[in-house]
Design an enzyme around this catalytic site. Structure first.
Site, PDB file in Angstrom:
ATOM      1  N   GLU A   1     -11.224  -9.135   3.126  1.00 31.82           N
ATOM      2  CA  GLU A   1      -9.947  -8.804   3.760  1.00 31.82           C
ATOM      3  C   GLU A   1     -10.224  -8.617   5.237  1.00 31.82           C
ATOM      4  O   GLU A   1     -11.063  -7.800   5.624  1.00 31.82           O
ATOM      5  CB  GLU A   1      -9.355  -7.534   3.142  1.00 31.82           C
ATOM      6  CG  GLU A   1      -8.027  -7.181   3.801  1.00 31.82           C
ATOM      7  CD  GLU A   1      -7.188  -6.200   3.022  1.00 31.82           C
ATOM      8  OE1 GLU A   1      -7.285  -6.165   1.771  1.00 31.82           O
ATOM      9  OE2 GLU A   1      -6.413  -5.471   3.657  1.00 31.82           O
TER      10      GLU A   1
ATOM     11  N   ARG B   1      -9.289   8.297  -1.001  1.00 30.40           N
ATOM     12  CA  ARG B   1     -10.268   8.704   0.021  1.00 30.40           C
ATOM     13  C   ARG B   1     -11.117   9.849  -0.489  1.00 30.40           C
ATOM     14  O   ARG B   1     -10.681  10.635  -1.340  1.00 30.40           O
ATOM     15  CB  ARG B   1      -9.551   9.123   1.313  1.00 30.40           C
ATOM     16  CG  ARG B   1      -8.847   7.983   2.022  1.00 30.40           C
ATOM     17  CD  ARG B   1      -8.340   8.427   3.391  1.00 30.40           C
ATOM     18  NE  ARG B   1      -9.387   8.385   4.381  1.00 30.40           N
ATOM     19  CZ  ARG B   1      -9.515   7.477   5.335  1.00 30.40           C
ATOM     20  NH1 ARG B   1      -8.623   6.505   5.452  1.00 30.40           N
ATOM     21  NH2 ARG B   1     -10.502   7.531   6.190  1.00 30.40           N
TER      22      ARG B   1
ATOM     23  N   ASP C   1      -0.138   4.511  -0.076  1.00 35.07           N
ATOM     24  CA  ASP C   1      -0.855   5.736   0.302  1.00 35.07           C
ATOM     25  C   ASP C   1       0.053   6.760   0.978  1.00 35.07           C
ATOM     26  O   ASP C   1      -0.055   7.961   0.753  1.00 35.07           O
ATOM     27  CB  ASP C   1      -1.981   5.421   1.309  1.00 35.07           C
ATOM     28  CG  ASP C   1      -3.117   4.626   0.700  1.00 35.07           C
ATOM     29  OD1 ASP C   1      -3.140   4.449  -0.527  1.00 35.07           O
ATOM     30  OD2 ASP C   1      -3.980   4.172   1.481  1.00 35.07           O
ATOM     31  N   HIS C   2       0.932   6.259   1.856  1.00 38.01           N
ATOM     32  CA  HIS C   2       1.648   7.222   2.698  1.00 38.01           C
ATOM     33  C   HIS C   2       2.865   7.837   2.023  1.00 38.01           C
ATOM     34  O   HIS C   2       3.452   8.777   2.555  1.00 38.01           O
ATOM     35  CB  HIS C   2       1.931   6.605   4.069  1.00 38.01           C
ATOM     36  CG  HIS C   2       0.635   6.330   4.767  1.00 38.01           C
ATOM     37  ND1 HIS C   2      -0.265   7.336   5.058  1.00 38.01           N
ATOM     38  CD2 HIS C   2       0.022   5.169   5.124  1.00 38.01           C
ATOM     39  CE1 HIS C   2      -1.351   6.812   5.601  1.00 38.01           C
ATOM     40  NE2 HIS C   2      -1.200   5.499   5.651  1.00 38.01           N
TER      41      HIS C   2
ATOM     42  N   ARG D   1      -6.917  12.919   0.966  1.00 41.64           N
ATOM     43  CA  ARG D   1      -5.846  13.365   1.863  1.00 41.64           C
ATOM     44  C   ARG D   1      -4.478  12.799   1.471  1.00 41.64           C
ATOM     45  O   ARG D   1      -3.460  13.345   1.819  1.00 41.64           O
ATOM     46  CB  ARG D   1      -6.166  13.021   3.312  1.00 41.64           C
ATOM     47  CG  ARG D   1      -6.101  11.547   3.614  1.00 41.64           C
ATOM     48  CD  ARG D   1      -6.331  11.270   5.075  1.00 41.64           C
ATOM     49  NE  ARG D   1      -7.697  11.528   5.473  1.00 41.64           N
ATOM     50  CZ  ARG D   1      -8.257  10.954   6.541  1.00 41.64           C
ATOM     51  NH1 ARG D   1      -7.558  10.146   7.311  1.00 41.64           N
ATOM     52  NH2 ARG D   1      -9.510  11.184   6.834  1.00 41.64           N
TER      53      ARG D   1
ATOM     54  N   HIS E   1       1.694   1.331   5.843  1.00 44.89           N
ATOM     55  CA  HIS E   1       2.276   2.368   6.689  1.00 44.89           C
ATOM     56  C   HIS E   1       3.639   1.969   7.263  1.00 44.89           C
ATOM     57  O   HIS E   1       4.603   2.733   7.204  1.00 44.89           O
ATOM     58  CB  HIS E   1       1.290   2.704   7.821  1.00 44.89           C
ATOM     59  CG  HIS E   1       1.763   3.795   8.714  1.00 44.89           C
ATOM     60  ND1 HIS E   1       2.428   3.552   9.896  1.00 44.89           N
ATOM     61  CD2 HIS E   1       1.707   5.141   8.581  1.00 44.89           C
ATOM     62  CE1 HIS E   1       2.742   4.694  10.454  1.00 44.89           C
ATOM     63  NE2 HIS E   1       2.313   5.673   9.687  1.00 44.89           N
TER      64      HIS E   1
ATOM     65  N   HIS F   1      -5.617   3.695  -1.773  1.00 47.96           N
ATOM     66  CA  HIS F   1      -6.940   4.072  -1.258  1.00 47.96           C
ATOM     67  C   HIS F   1      -7.220   5.520  -1.663  1.00 47.96           C
ATOM     68  O   HIS F   1      -6.563   6.437  -1.179  1.00 47.96           O
ATOM     69  CB  HIS F   1      -6.925   3.918   0.272  1.00 47.96           C
ATOM     70  CG  HIS F   1      -8.228   4.214   0.938  1.00 47.96           C
ATOM     71  ND1 HIS F   1      -8.397   4.094   2.298  1.00 47.96           N
ATOM     72  CD2 HIS F   1      -9.427   4.624   0.466  1.00 47.96           C
ATOM     73  CE1 HIS F   1      -9.645   4.402   2.627  1.00 47.96           C
ATOM     74  NE2 HIS F   1     -10.290   4.741   1.527  1.00 47.96           N
TER      75      HIS F   1
ATOM     76  N   THR G   1      -8.338   3.661   8.519  1.00 40.14           N
ATOM     77  CA  THR G   1      -9.575   2.882   8.466  1.00 40.14           C
ATOM     78  C   THR G   1      -9.678   2.070   9.754  1.00 40.14           C
ATOM     79  O   THR G   1      -9.046   1.028   9.902  1.00 40.14           O
ATOM     80  CB  THR G   1      -9.561   1.973   7.218  1.00 40.14           C
ATOM     81  OG1 THR G   1      -9.188   2.774   6.102  1.00 40.14           O
ATOM     82  CG2 THR G   1     -10.919   1.363   6.969  1.00 40.14           C
TER      83      THR G   1
ATOM     84  N   HIS H   1      -3.712  -4.387   7.748  1.00 48.60           N
ATOM     85  CA  HIS H   1      -3.834  -3.172   8.563  1.00 48.60           C
ATOM     86  C   HIS H   1      -2.935  -3.270   9.780  1.00 48.60           C
ATOM     87  O   HIS H   1      -3.112  -4.144  10.622  1.00 48.60           O
ATOM     88  CB  HIS H   1      -5.273  -2.859   9.004  1.00 48.60           C
ATOM     89  CG  HIS H   1      -5.451  -1.380   9.238  1.00 48.60           C
ATOM     90  ND1 HIS H   1      -4.994  -0.756  10.368  1.00 48.60           N
ATOM     91  CD2 HIS H   1      -5.965  -0.394   8.470  1.00 48.60           C
ATOM     92  CE1 HIS H   1      -5.241   0.538  10.284  1.00 48.60           C
ATOM     93  NE2 HIS H   1      -5.827   0.784   9.132  1.00 48.60           N
TER      94      HIS H   1
ATOM     95  N   ASN I   1       0.850  -1.185   0.000  1.00 43.76           N
ATOM     96  CA  ASN I   1       0.000   0.000   0.000  1.00 43.76           C
ATOM     97  C   ASN I   1       0.895   1.248   0.000  1.00 43.76           C
ATOM     98  O   ASN I   1       1.730   1.418   0.897  1.00 43.76           O
ATOM     99  CB  ASN I   1      -0.895  -0.044   1.251  1.00 43.76           C
ATOM    100  CG  ASN I   1      -1.833   1.142   1.333  1.00 43.76           C
ATOM    101  OD1 ASN I   1      -1.430   2.272   1.076  1.00 43.76           O
ATOM    102  ND2 ASN I   1      -3.062   0.897   1.715  1.00 43.76           N
TER     103      ASN I   1
ATOM    104  N   GLU J   1      -8.721   0.643  -3.304  1.00 46.02           N
ATOM    105  CA  GLU J   1      -9.556   0.714  -2.086  1.00 46.02           C
ATOM    106  C   GLU J   1     -10.437   1.933  -2.157  1.00 46.02           C
ATOM    107  O   GLU J   1      -9.948   3.036  -2.463  1.00 46.02           O
ATOM    108  CB  GLU J   1      -8.667   0.874  -0.861  1.00 46.02           C
ATOM    109  CG  GLU J   1      -8.144  -0.390  -0.302  1.00 46.02           C
ATOM    110  CD  GLU J   1      -7.371  -0.100   0.967  1.00 46.02           C
ATOM    111  OE1 GLU J   1      -7.658   0.876   1.679  1.00 46.02           O
ATOM    112  OE2 GLU J   1      -6.445  -0.861   1.237  1.00 46.02           O
TER     113      GLU J   1
HETATM  114  N1  PXP Z   1      -5.910  -3.102   3.970  1.00 48.46           N
HETATM  115  C1  PXP Z   1      -6.877  -2.145   4.000  1.00 48.46           C
HETATM  116  C2  PXP Z   1      -8.242  -2.522   3.550  1.00 48.46           C
HETATM  117  C3  PXP Z   1      -6.581  -0.827   4.425  1.00 48.46           C
HETATM  118  O1  PXP Z   1      -7.560   0.092   4.452  1.00 48.46           O
HETATM  119  C4  PXP Z   1      -5.260  -0.512   4.781  1.00 48.46           C
HETATM  120  C5  PXP Z   1      -4.914   0.889   5.176  1.00 48.46           C
HETATM  121  O2  PXP Z   1      -5.150   1.752   4.136  1.00 48.46           O
HETATM  122  C6  PXP Z   1      -4.297  -1.533   4.708  1.00 48.46           C
HETATM  123  C7  PXP Z   1      -4.651  -2.818   4.330  1.00 48.46           C
HETATM  124  C8  PXP Z   1      -2.862  -1.268   5.043  1.00 48.46           C
HETATM  125  O3  PXP Z   1      -2.729  -0.885   6.373  1.00 48.46           O
HETATM  126  P1  PXP Z   1      -1.349  -0.332   6.899  1.00 48.46           P
HETATM  127  O4  PXP Z   1      -1.060   0.922   6.110  1.00 48.46           O
HETATM  128  O5  PXP Z   1      -1.608  -0.069   8.333  1.00 48.46           O
HETATM  129  O6  PXP Z   1      -0.319  -1.389   6.654  1.00 48.46           O
END
Ligand code: PXP
Length: 256
Positions: free
Chosen positions: A156, A50, A14-15, A54, A222, A48, A106, A199, A12, A75
């Protein structure tokens, strides 16, 4: 159930976008991170989009769809706007997540059982468009049964409560959460659902989840992006990949 297939790692990104957006420019570029993740052994990329944009932007999604060679797991919340975007891109997978504006991440899984009819109608066009629909839920048999009834192919499982309990040293709670994840992975699989998890996973928490034979994919973000600050993205991902493979191998040995 014996382990027969390699566990997939979805990274992921996103960050990476969170850091970029802290200054509002173009760097660091999430697409560049996604390409490095591919080289480091990621089997898929998760992003994701959003509602409040963000981190990941619409342009990021366009760029990922255009340039990725591994599958994109898109996502999104179950809104009309996101449906239009998903149907325009038809990503390999769409993961439906709950979204609250005020949350930092989330926090919980989707309440599928409460919104069963709406969600069944919502995911139908995605399935018709050829997307694999995944539903992000807690380790709860009612939600799993509802996910199967609405026609999702994948669930998931939210590993956040397990990871939080581990981080805070609440070991009894951690083990209880882990046991629920283990049992619900097996239950979901028995209903014909493909099981993913994610997550909050870290190097310290990934192995027990990776060892569940029914789990086919972990989505991790993350922690990996944070670790990349210290040692680079490719080594950070490669270590996660190695820990997952080792846990899988150990589980294979113990089940014969
Ligand atoms: N799976 C889903 C459905 C999520 O929403 C997220 C966070 O965006 C993750 C996995 C990954 O989580 P993390 O960034 O805490 O590893």
């Amino acid at each position: 159930m014996p382990i027969t297939e390699r566990l997939r790692l979805g990274v992921n990104i996103d960050h990476v976008a969170t850091v970029r957006n802290a200054r509002g420019g173009d760097t660091p570029d999430p697409l560049r991170a996604a390409k490095l993740a591919e080289e480091a052994g990621a089997d898929g990329i998760t992003a994701h989009l959003r509602e409040d944009r963000r981190h990941i932007s619409d342009r990021d999604i366009d760029a990922l769809v255009e340039a990725l060679t591994v599958p994109l797991n898109f996502e999104m919340a179950a809104t009309d706007e996101m449906m239009q975007i998903a149907l325009r891109h038809k990503p390999h997978a769409v993961c439906i997540v709950p979204e609250k504006r005020e949350e930092r991440t989330t926090e919980g899984g989707l309440e599928v059982a409460r919104e069963e009819k709406r969600l069944a109608n919502y995911i139908a066009p995605l399935r018709e468009a050829g997307c694999r629909v995944s539903i992000f839920i807690g380790a709860d048999s009612k939600q799993i049964e509802a996910a199967a009834r609405i026609g999702a192919e994948v669930i998931e499982l939210h590993t956040g409560a397990y990871c939080d309990a581990h981080a805070e040293g609440r070991l009894v709670a951690r083990d209880t959460e882990l046991q629920a994840l283990r049992e619900m992975s097996a239950y979901a699989h028995s209903l014909g659902l493909e099981v993913h998890a994610g997550h909050g996973l870290t190097y310290d928490t990934v192995a027990p989840v990776a060892a569940f034979p029914e789990v086919r994919e972990l989505n991790i973000g993350h922690f990996l992006i944070g670790e990349a600050i210290f040692r680079g993205l490719k080594p950070a991902i490669a270590e996660m990949r190695a820990l997952m493979d080792a846990a899988r191998g150990d589980a294979l040995k113990s089940t014969g």
